[in-house]
Structure formats: C-alpha cells, structure tokens
Scaffold this active site. Structure first.
Site, mmCIF file in Angstrom:
data_model
loop_
_atom_site.group_PDB
_atom_site.id
_atom_site.type_symbol
_atom_site.label_atom_id
_atom_site.label_comp_id
_atom_site.label_asym_id
_atom_site.label_seq_id
_atom_site.Cartn_x
_atom_site.Cartn_y
_atom_site.Cartn_z
ATOM 1 N N MET A 168 41.115 30.910 3.028
ATOM 2 C CA MET A 168 42.073 31.293 2.012
ATOM 3 C C MET A 168 42.019 30.293 0.880
ATOM 4 S SD MET A 168 45.113 32.156 4.568
ATOM 5 C CE MET A 168 44.920 30.522 5.180
ATOM 6 N N GLY A 169 40.974 30.375 0.067
ATOM 7 C CA GLY A 169 40.933 29.591 -1.156
ATOM 8 C C GLY A 169 42.102 30.173 -1.868
ATOM 9 N N THR A 170 43.019 29.399 -2.224
ATOM 10 C CA THR A 170 44.345 29.959 -2.337
ATOM 11 C C THR A 170 45.146 29.316 -3.430
ATOM 12 O OG1 THR A 170 44.658 30.661 -0.090
ATOM 13 C CG2 THR A 170 46.534 29.603 -1.085
ATOM 14 N N THR A 171 46.237 30.017 -3.778
ATOM 15 C CA THR A 171 47.276 29.359 -4.562
ATOM 16 C C THR A 171 48.535 29.413 -3.742
ATOM 17 O OG1 THR A 171 46.243 30.251 -6.536
ATOM 18 C CG2 THR A 171 48.443 29.349 -6.759
ATOM 19 N N LYS A 218 50.481 34.781 3.435
ATOM 20 C CA LYS A 218 50.182 33.385 3.719
ATOM 21 C C LYS A 218 51.433 32.555 3.964
ATOM 22 C CE LYS A 218 46.152 33.887 0.856
ATOM 23 N NZ LYS A 218 45.302 33.434 -0.225
#
Lengths: 244, 276
Positions: free
Chosen positions: B15-18, B49
């Site tokens: 989860m390359g994520t914000t 998430k």
C-alpha cells in the site's frame, strides 16, 4: 533519483570489461491503445508523464501526427520520444523537399522506426519507447507497433505496456471489422477507463486521435467519469473479524 | 509484451499510500486513500486502510499489506486481553506502545509504517506515528509515516530485467538498497501543504476538510495512491466513518471535470480534420 554505480556493475549483462548496459527511464508515459475502424485509425492515450511513482506532468501530448498520412503514439521515456519526433521531422522535411508528388505513408514510417529502434538495441543503447504507428494512405489502413528492442508487427488493434494486459482482452472480445467512429470511441474509452482503475501510472486526462484519408484530428484533453458507487466499496471491512 | 513486466506480478502487495492522522479540539481524524498495488497493477482500488483496534482506537496502515495486517491483528488481540484485565477501555498510548513493540522487535523483517489514533478519557484525542524501524512519536498531526518501496522499484525492475529473465537475488538486494534511500510515498507531497495549512485547535469540520483535501491532493500526484478517500473521526461521542468517492473530491491543477464520453462533447458530425 540517484542510482549508485554498484547497480550498474551488478548488471547481468556486463562482462569483466564492464560494458555499460543501457539506461533507465526517468519521465515515462503509460499505455497507448489503438484500433482500426471503418474510416481509418483511432488512437487513445492519457496525458500523464510519471517520474517514478510521482505523477509529475499531466498535460503531455503523447500522440502526434507525422507527415500527411500517419499518427504516432508513444509510451516509455518521453525524452526518447522527443528525439524520435526530431528524426521523423527530418524525414518528413526531406520527403517534402523532393517535391515529387509522393509522400511518406504509415508503412514507410513504421519501417523506418523499426530500423532506428533495432539498431539502437544492437548498440545496447535503446530508445526506451514502445511506439504505435497508425495511418491511412490511398484507402489502405495501417496500424503497427515498434518496441524498444525492435520487435515490430501490424495488427487490427494494439496496446502498449499495461494496456496489453488490461485493454487487449477487451479489444479481442469486442473489436470487429468496420466499427463506426462512435463505436470505436466508446470501445477505446472502455479500455482507458479500465486502465484508469487498474494502472498506477494512469492519469485522468485523455486525448483521442483519429486519422482518416482526409487527415488527422486530435481531440481536446478531457477526463472520464469513473464509478465508485458499489455498496461493497463503502465499508468493505464492516463485520470482518480481522484487518481485511 | 515487455518481459520485464512478468517480474512485477509476484511483487508484494503493497500500500504505497497516503495516510494522515490529525488531532483537533475534542478528538482525532484519521484519513487514507484506498489503493493497494502489486507492482504497477492496482490490486484493490477500494481498500480500507483504517483498521479498528478497539472501540476507541484505530490504526492507519501503510507499506506491506501483509505485515500491517498481521501487526494490527496481534495488537488487537493483545489490547482485547488488556481491556479485560484493566476493566476499562485501553488508552491510545497503550495501543501505540504495543504497535511499537512489535515493529521494533521485528524491524528486520517488517516493512510497514502505521498511524495510531484514538480518544480516551485521560488524554483526549491523541495521534501516534510508528514509522519503519519502530520509532514511537506522539504528534499533533502526522502524514504517511512509511511507504511502499515500490515507488522506484518497478523502474529498476524494468531497466534491469529488460529482455533477460529476472534474477531474484539481485532484485531483492536492490529492494534493500532502495528502502534506505526512499522515504514516504504519498505523504511527501503533503509536507509543504501541512506546514502551511495545519493549525492548533481546529473544529471537527475543519479537521475533516483538511484531511480530505490533503489525501485528495496526494492522490493527484502520487501514482501509488488513488481511489476514494476514507476518514474516521474519533471523539468522546464515538466513531464516525466517512467515504468520499471521486465526484465528491475537488479538482486540482491540470485536472478536468469528468465526462461520460468524448462523444458527448463532439457535435453530431465527425470533427473537421486538423493537419498540424
């Protein structure tokens, strides 16, 4: 984005003398999708230029006309695409200077590009692009692809990069001979929408280009609506026992 | 067609994520995007998430999906037992410390950064960040403390694999090298924004708007973030989940209003040809 020299020496293809293998792409364009329809070729691409995982540039034109009879769409390294456009502009200029009533058609451009890409590949210094070449000349429709290693072929419908995985299955199922303009656009938009959902490097800003015997038209940039209204999306983990 | 893409199919779900956690006057707001990617492919475009640990403490997960899910499951289990023993709801600080304990002791194996947020009667609304390595930081607000390593990795895979088969060991050694070099994914786009926009003592409305705006801005620029914006607001009254699909989010620079189709925009006849 710094790359240490250690990674270069680790390259699988370097001999003891340390032949440099190729380069890395920096600013990249994502997929291009194209198909033949009744009057010519339709090609679609988004306007994104990614810098690694950053969506850095959002108004890049990745589809350009070439001469009077062709359209080129490119995915991969944008600087290499600009270089290719420079070579093609030279070819078209040369062609015009002959002033002999003949003009370079899509088959000739495709062949030229194949040679360029293959020869660069042989020098281990490829132009990091997958190119889609489409056009119509004297009623003959042409649609072909040239990859960064010089693979080239012609087809009724093509896609580059991730489009091969997401868009081609849709095209294989729904493409048929003699699509109308509206059917072609709808089909391409279906492909672009799927790419928007499932490709990390896709950007919601597209251009659709068409080329017919009459000439080239590239649409204004526009965005597509996406659907998020599934009930399951609202609260996917409600009632779940763990974290997923 | 390019063979290098084959290497990414087995890439870890990441989860390359914000993710964002913000305190306000009376509680906290947690926010996240909804994209889970496997290499370049978006495996889940509507993931959640923000995970519940207890009634009053929630966790934002980023980095490896498997690692963050496992850590949060263990912490939920420990907190459950702790709550029974204590006889009252667990505090946010205890929850955060449990996350830290697991992250720190397994730092060589885990690749996940988390934000713990909640409300308890002793300290009110609290946000804790636990980035890669297991540092524990109590903060008024924090943004995506860790990330996916996959931001630059696909580019590497592409360049190294090329027309040759993927060398597993080489790829793994590269991943470790990159991890040291890369910091956060979606969150890098937000540091400047928060420096300017965050204020002490916001209202719940203001805090929620700030979080939604921030996640939406990161989604606009980070390929690893996308989908919908989810927020969870926790205060003395309880927990509220909100969901913002694309049409509820603002348009930013160079973004256009979505249309149904190009055909709607064109006149009934085909457009005039344009030779440029």
């Amino acid at each position: 984005m710094e790359f240490s020299s250690e990674t270069r020496q680790n390259s699988l293809l370097s001999s003891e003398r340390g032949i440099q293998r190729t380069q890395y792409p920096y600013v990249t364009g994502s997929s291009v999708v194209a198909l033949k329809y009744k009057d010519g070729i339709l090609m679609a691409a988004d306007m994104g230029g990614s810098y690694g995982s950053t969506l850095r540039y959002k108004s890049l034109e990745r589809i350009k006309p070439v001469g009077k009879h062709s359209l080129i769409g490119a995915s991969g390294e944008i600087s290499d695409f600009q270089e290719i456009m420079h070579y093609l502009d030279d070819q078209v200029l040369n062609d015009n200077m002959w002033d002999d009533g003949n003009s370079l058609g899509p088959k000739e451009i495709h062949s030229y590009l194949t040679r360029v890409m293959y020869n660069r590949r042989n020098k281990f210094d490829p132009l990091w692009n997958t190119l889609v070449l489409g056009g119509v000349k004297k009623g003959q429709k042409f649609l072909g692809v040239v990859t960064m290693i010089g693979v080239n072929f012609e087809e009724n419908h093509v896609a580059t990069g991730f489009g091969n995985h997401m868009a081609q299955p849709i095209l294989r199922s729904e493409w048929h001979e003699n699509l109308t303009f509206e059917e072609g656009v709808t089909l391409l938009e279906k492909c672009m929408r799927v790419l928007l959902y499932r490709d990390r490097s896709a950007v919601n800003k597209f251009q659709i280009a068409k080329i017919t015997e009459e000439g080239v038209t590239i649409s204004q940039p526009y965005a597509l609506k996406t659907f998020w209204g599934f009930k399951a999306f609202e609260n996917p983990t409600a009632g779940a026992d763990g974290s997923w | 067609m390019e063979s290098h893409k084959d290497c990414e199919i087995n890439a870890p779900h990441s989860m390359g994520t914000t993710i964002i956690g913000v305190t306000y006057n009376g509680g906290v707001v947690l926010g996240a995007d909804s994209r889970t990617s496997t290499g370049v492919y978006v495996a889940n475009r509507a993931s959640d998430k923000i995970t519940q640990l207890t009634d009053n403490v929630y966790l934002c997960r980023s980095g490896s999906a498997a690692d963050s899910q496992t850590v949060s499951d263990y912490v939920r289990y420990f907190l459950h037992q702790h709550t029974i023993q204590l006889g009252q709801p667990a505090t946010v600080k205890v929850a955060a410390n449990l996350v830290r304990l697991l992250s720190y002791s397994n730092k060589n194996m885990l690749q996940t950064g988390m934000i713990i947020g909640g409300w308890d009667k002793y300290e009110g609304g609290k946000i804790f960040g636990v980035p890669l390595g297991g540092t524990l930081l109590e903060l008024p607000f924090t943004i995506g403390v860790a990330n996916s390593i996959s931001s630059l990795v696909p580019t590497f895979f592409a360049s190294l694999c090329g027309s040759v088969t993927c060398n597993e060991k080489l790829v793994n050694s590269l991943q470790v090298h990159l991890l040291a070099v890369i910091i956060c994914s979606g969150s890098t786009y937000l540091y400047g924004f928060f420096d300017q926009a965050w204020k002490e003592g916001m209202t719940q409305e203001e805090a929620e708007q700030l979080v939604v705006k921030a996640v939406s801005l990161a989604i606009a620029r980070d390929g690893a973030s996308g989908g919908v914006v989810r927020t969870v607001t926790i205060n003395s009254e309880g927990v509220t989940r909100k969901y913002y699909p694309e049409d509820k989010l603002p348009r930013w620079h160079e973004e256009l209003e979505p249309q149904n189709s190009l055909l709607d925009m064109l006149s009934s006849s085909s457009p005039e040809p344009m030779v440029s």
